[in-house]
Design a protein around this motif. Sequence first.
Motif, PDB file in Angstrom:
ATOM      1  N   PHE A 330     -35.792   3.731  -5.766  1.00  0.00           N
ATOM      2  CA  PHE A 330     -37.011   4.538  -5.650  1.00  0.00           C
ATOM      3  C   PHE A 330     -36.708   6.009  -5.893  1.00  0.00           C
ATOM      4  O   PHE A 330     -37.592   6.779  -6.272  1.00  0.00           O
ATOM      5  N   MET A 394     -40.192  -1.440   6.190  1.00  0.00           N
ATOM      6  CA  MET A 394     -40.093   0.024   6.314  1.00  0.00           C
ATOM      7  C   MET A 394     -39.395   0.622   5.095  1.00  0.00           C
ATOM      8  O   MET A 394     -39.810   1.653   4.567  1.00  0.00           O
ATOM      9  N   MET A 397     -41.443   1.048   1.843  1.00  0.00           N
ATOM     10  CA  MET A 397     -42.412   2.146   1.730  1.00  0.00           C
ATOM     11  C   MET A 397     -41.703   3.315   1.058  1.00  0.00           C
ATOM     12  O   MET A 397     -41.045   4.130   1.717  1.00  0.00           O
ATOM     13  N   ALA A 398     -41.876   3.405  -0.268  1.00  0.00           N
ATOM     14  CA  ALA A 398     -41.061   4.322  -1.076  1.00  0.00           C
ATOM     15  C   ALA A 398     -40.944   5.728  -0.499  1.00  0.00           C
ATOM     16  O   ALA A 398     -39.852   6.289  -0.425  1.00  0.00           O
ATOM     17  N   ALA A 399     -42.075   6.292  -0.060  1.00  0.00           N
ATOM     18  CA  ALA A 399     -42.036   7.680   0.401  1.00  0.00           C
ATOM     19  C   ALA A 399     -41.112   7.830   1.606  1.00  0.00           C
ATOM     20  O   ALA A 399     -40.438   8.849   1.770  1.00  0.00           O
ATOM     21  N   ALA A 400     -41.062   6.795   2.449  1.00  0.00           N
ATOM     22  CA  ALA A 400     -40.155   6.841   3.587  1.00  0.00           C
ATOM     23  C   ALA A 400     -38.732   6.495   3.158  1.00  0.00           C
ATOM     24  O   ALA A 400     -37.756   6.987   3.726  1.00  0.00           O
ATOM     25  N   ASP A 401     -38.638   5.665   2.120  1.00  0.00           N
ATOM     26  CA  ASP A 401     -37.307   5.252   1.636  1.00  0.00           C
ATOM     27  C   ASP A 401     -36.488   6.437   1.145  1.00  0.00           C
ATOM     28  O   ASP A 401     -35.259   6.400   1.185  1.00  0.00           O
ATOM     29  N   TYR A 402     -37.168   7.516   0.692  1.00  0.00           N
ATOM     30  CA  TYR A 402     -36.397   8.696   0.277  1.00  0.00           C
ATOM     31  C   TYR A 402     -35.493   9.156   1.424  1.00  0.00           C
ATOM     32  O   TYR A 402     -34.464   9.768   1.192  1.00  0.00           O
ATOM     33  N   GLN A 403     -35.917   8.876   2.653  1.00  0.00           N
ATOM     34  CA  GLN A 403     -35.081   9.249   3.811  1.00  0.00           C
ATOM     35  C   GLN A 403     -34.085   8.150   4.205  1.00  0.00           C
ATOM     36  O   GLN A 403     -33.075   8.444   4.822  1.00  0.00           O
ATOM     37  N   TYR A 404     -34.394   6.875   3.925  1.00  0.00           N
ATOM     38  CA  TYR A 404     -33.471   5.804   4.347  1.00  0.00           C
ATOM     39  C   TYR A 404     -32.435   5.490   3.280  1.00  0.00           C
ATOM     40  O   TYR A 404     -31.389   4.932   3.568  1.00  0.00           O
ATOM     41  N   HIS A 405     -32.795   5.781   2.037  1.00  0.00           N
ATOM     42  CA  HIS A 405     -31.976   5.323   0.922  1.00  0.00           C
ATOM     43  C   HIS A 405     -30.526   5.759   1.098  1.00  0.00           C
ATOM     44  O   HIS A 405     -30.262   6.894   1.483  1.00  0.00           O
TER      45      HIS A 405
ATOM     46  N   THR B 100     -48.677   4.795   2.298  1.00  0.00           N
ATOM     47  CA  THR B 100     -47.445   4.918   1.514  1.00  0.00           C
ATOM     48  C   THR B 100     -47.743   5.494   0.138  1.00  0.00           C
ATOM     49  O   THR B 100     -47.114   6.464  -0.296  1.00  0.00           O
ATOM     50  N   TRP B 168     -29.563  15.359  -0.683  1.00  0.00           N
ATOM     51  CA  TRP B 168     -30.276  14.956   0.535  1.00  0.00           C
ATOM     52  C   TRP B 168     -30.105  16.006   1.620  1.00  0.00           C
ATOM     53  O   TRP B 168     -28.977  16.345   1.988  1.00  0.00           O
ATOM     54  N   GLY B 174     -36.613  13.833   2.067  1.00  0.00           N
ATOM     55  CA  GLY B 174     -35.793  12.767   1.492  1.00  0.00           C
ATOM     56  C   GLY B 174     -35.104  13.141   0.204  1.00  0.00           C
ATOM     57  O   GLY B 174     -35.332  14.216  -0.360  1.00  0.00           O
ATOM     58  N   GLN B 175     -34.290  12.213  -0.263  1.00  0.00           N
ATOM     59  CA  GLN B 175     -33.380  12.502  -1.373  1.00  0.00           C
ATOM     60  C   GLN B 175     -33.950  12.086  -2.727  1.00  0.00           C
ATOM     61  O   GLN B 175     -34.970  11.403  -2.821  1.00  0.00           O
TER      62      GLN B 175
END
Lengths: 643, 297
Positions: A330, A394, A397-405, B100, B168, B174-175
């Motif tokens: 993502f 969770m 959800m791409a927008a949140a994935d920017y933080q989990y990736h 989302t 990041w 986010g990254q």
Amino acid sequence: MKWDEFFVTGDPFIYAADVSIVLTTIAIVFVLTYYKKWKWLWSEWLTTVDHKKIGIMYIIAAVLMLFRGGVDALLMRAQITAPGSEILKSQHYNEIFTTHGTIMIIFMAMPFLIGLINFVVPLQIGARDVAYPYLNAVSFWTFFFGAMLFNISFVIGGSPSAGWTSYVPLAGDELNPEPGQNYYLLGLQISGIGTLLTGINFLVTILKMRAPGMNLMRMPMFTWSTLITMLLIIFAFPVLTVALALMTFDRLFGSHFFTLADGGIPMLWANLFWIWGHPEVYIVILPAFGIFSEIISTFARKTLFGYKAMVWSMVSIAGLSFIVWVHHFFTMGANAVVNSFFSITTMAIAIPTGVKIFNWLFTLYKGRIKITSAMLWSLAFIPNFTIGGVTGVMLAMAAADYQYHNTYFLVAHFHYVLISGTVFACFAGLYFWYPKMFGHKLHERIGKWSFWLFMIGFNVCFFPMYFLGLNGMPRRIFTYEWADGWFDLNMVATTGAIGMAIGFVLLVYNIYWSFRYAERETMGDPWDGRTLEWSTPTPVPFYNFAKIPEVTGLDAYSRMKRDPVKDIKKDYKPIHMPSYSGKPIIMSIALFISGFGLVFEWWWMAIAGLIGVLAMLVLRSFDYDDGYYVSVEEIERIENSIE
Amino acid sequence: MLGFISLVIITFISGCSELAVLDPKGPVALQQKDLIMLSIGFMLFIVLVVFVLFTFMIVRYRERPENADYEPPQDEGSKVLEIIWTAIPVLIVIALAVPTVKTIYALQEPPKATSHKDPVVVHATSVDWKWIFTYPEENIETVNHLHIPEDRPILFKLTSADSMAALWIPQLGGQEYNMAGMETELYLQADEPGTYKGRNANFTGEGFANQKFIVKAQTRENYKKWVQETKESAPKLTQEKYNELMKMKLFTEKLTFSSTHLEWVDHAKQADYAVKVRKGLDPSKDKHNHNDSHESH
């Protein structure tokens, strides 16, 4: 090339491994010679085309690989527990997480499941073997020697170190000129051939060799999951084959598919890898769903709840698995439309999966649940997999994935789904079908100890990782600082890993203990089973069924037990069986030699190996051995000796 | 199992505010935190339903001596129930998909509150295993540290000189990947002055763990002062020095320059610049050089 470039030197762990490899080899050779078992090994096992023996060999190889991958995992945990520790150097750590990932997915999870499939599925559908028994042996031996090629890398030449995903340009010749990455490419390529052949073999087996009366909607759920998995393999594996071949060309022959220079497209690798890689995730989870369905239904003593919904859920999961691969990147800078599409398709997988979870729960409803070791693993799957599943949503959800990736949140998620899904299923399936394979059960109390240690250890190990991820800890770092504040939870995680290790050791001890002392099975049906494999005697005769059973509905064997057909006349007919052959193993050894030559770019060796492969193919094409018939007297003799 | 879960929930609620991702210091990270908290709410609900049902089933229908003779019914399913538990996840997925998608679109733009202000453009280039930050408007360049003004959107233009990295800064948002031969964009913003941790999140090999940097968010005046000082006192970046940087491994020191590398190379257009430099070749004599405008430097 100098010797110290050929053998990996300078690390005490590696020297210890060298010593143990030499000692183990000597021990094996000694035992085989002392007990005069060479001929037995060759004629009973190495040349076998019997699906049951091939299945058992797959499982033995997978357990060995689980040990190897587990040692890798423990070394990683040891290094990462405390900030700034120097147990492993960066490069060594990178090699270890690369081999851990690759081995666990390609050489542990898949072979373990394919082993169970090999042993169980022909029995479940009332067949005497798979459609192409010779091909089945080829599949096993190419997997085995592919795995061996990959495994020797850590003592000869050095392991791959670019992660199991091997993203270019990091994995390319420019940034990674050592032979390690070649091992990855060739080891996976050789074993990939075997997997693709397995896919074709079992697809045909299931479609063409079912017992009379077993239409598609009467197949046991494990067989259904296998059928769908094989379709996934057939569609996904060619992509991997091509991707690996292209990268091999880049590295060995100087082509520019994925290079930085001369117009190569590095992101093409990421796309190809995950177009295979995402279905691969379902290749290792769908058979697990099948195994849990069988076990939960057997020990709840009920028919599986919502059989049709279960089938359709698996079909839709399989279909969706091909249109979600972009969720692995993502953060690649794709536009909002692309990320939204893949975000929604990924979340949609939760729908059929949720349906399955509730169907399993309602299979338990109004049942009489017997808690055996196999059932414990299957029950534990439900809550643990749910945690893995919801965190998967969770991540979707791409927008949140920017933080989990790329963080430990992701690490926690995929270990939750892969361990509580695939690994629990492998163990559950092993306990469940063990008496059918080896003629005795595994010890229940040791089994339960092993379960609780492993299951609790697993939660203690991976649950904290969700928080580590949310606290900014990226995956694949080999060290960090006290100021990062990740020590406490890492400490907890390592304790959990030790618990899992003890659980695994207990499982192995259980196999040893049960081999020595467990009561031998005389009946073929120790669990009051519901499907056809339990209708065979134990040990299963090499031709499986003296008479092919007639199927009248779901849970065929339960029906037979409820309304036994009085079958007094035993008019056996001669059974056609395939001959054993040494060619599959010889051909795979030749492939191994060729692959080893390519790793070091020793062309003479690569070509010699390929000539060997070709020779075996030619020999096989002039092979007029169509197998043999087992005479009626022989069948009667065997059947009477069982009763 | 229930005890375990309630323990988890308590730990979670009490620990939330200390976790970097859930402690946002800017509007981008805040939007992501809101989305994460929303999803956690839904997910805890699902987990709770499954766990309660699960516990009920195995306690109630467990084999006991007194039900040893009980023969369970062999029912094959229930249309009504199955429709219910297909519909519920469908609704949940829709409930999560809408915010989302909204957030995905929102993150493509500068944050709403400050969208009237011009963003500060910063080129962030990953070079194994360093970070090079270029301020084209101010004509300055930093290595392994980043200064930004508060309360103003920062538009990062991301690229890489070699392997794929990911910029990041968890507390700011986010990254996004840095890839050689490509340019990706990422808006971030800090609402208050402070120092935040930034790093590469995507594995790049041996020096990966130490490929990090400190982000200094400053008030408008302090930031201006820093830019002015840098312009006046920092040395010029020469191509020779820059090429040296391409070759240095495991370099974690901070550097500051009063000119930028964009004068002779844009890695988003010339993917193999660093590789060529390391091989001792002259990267400007590249027949495949797509970087037309800077060819002669």
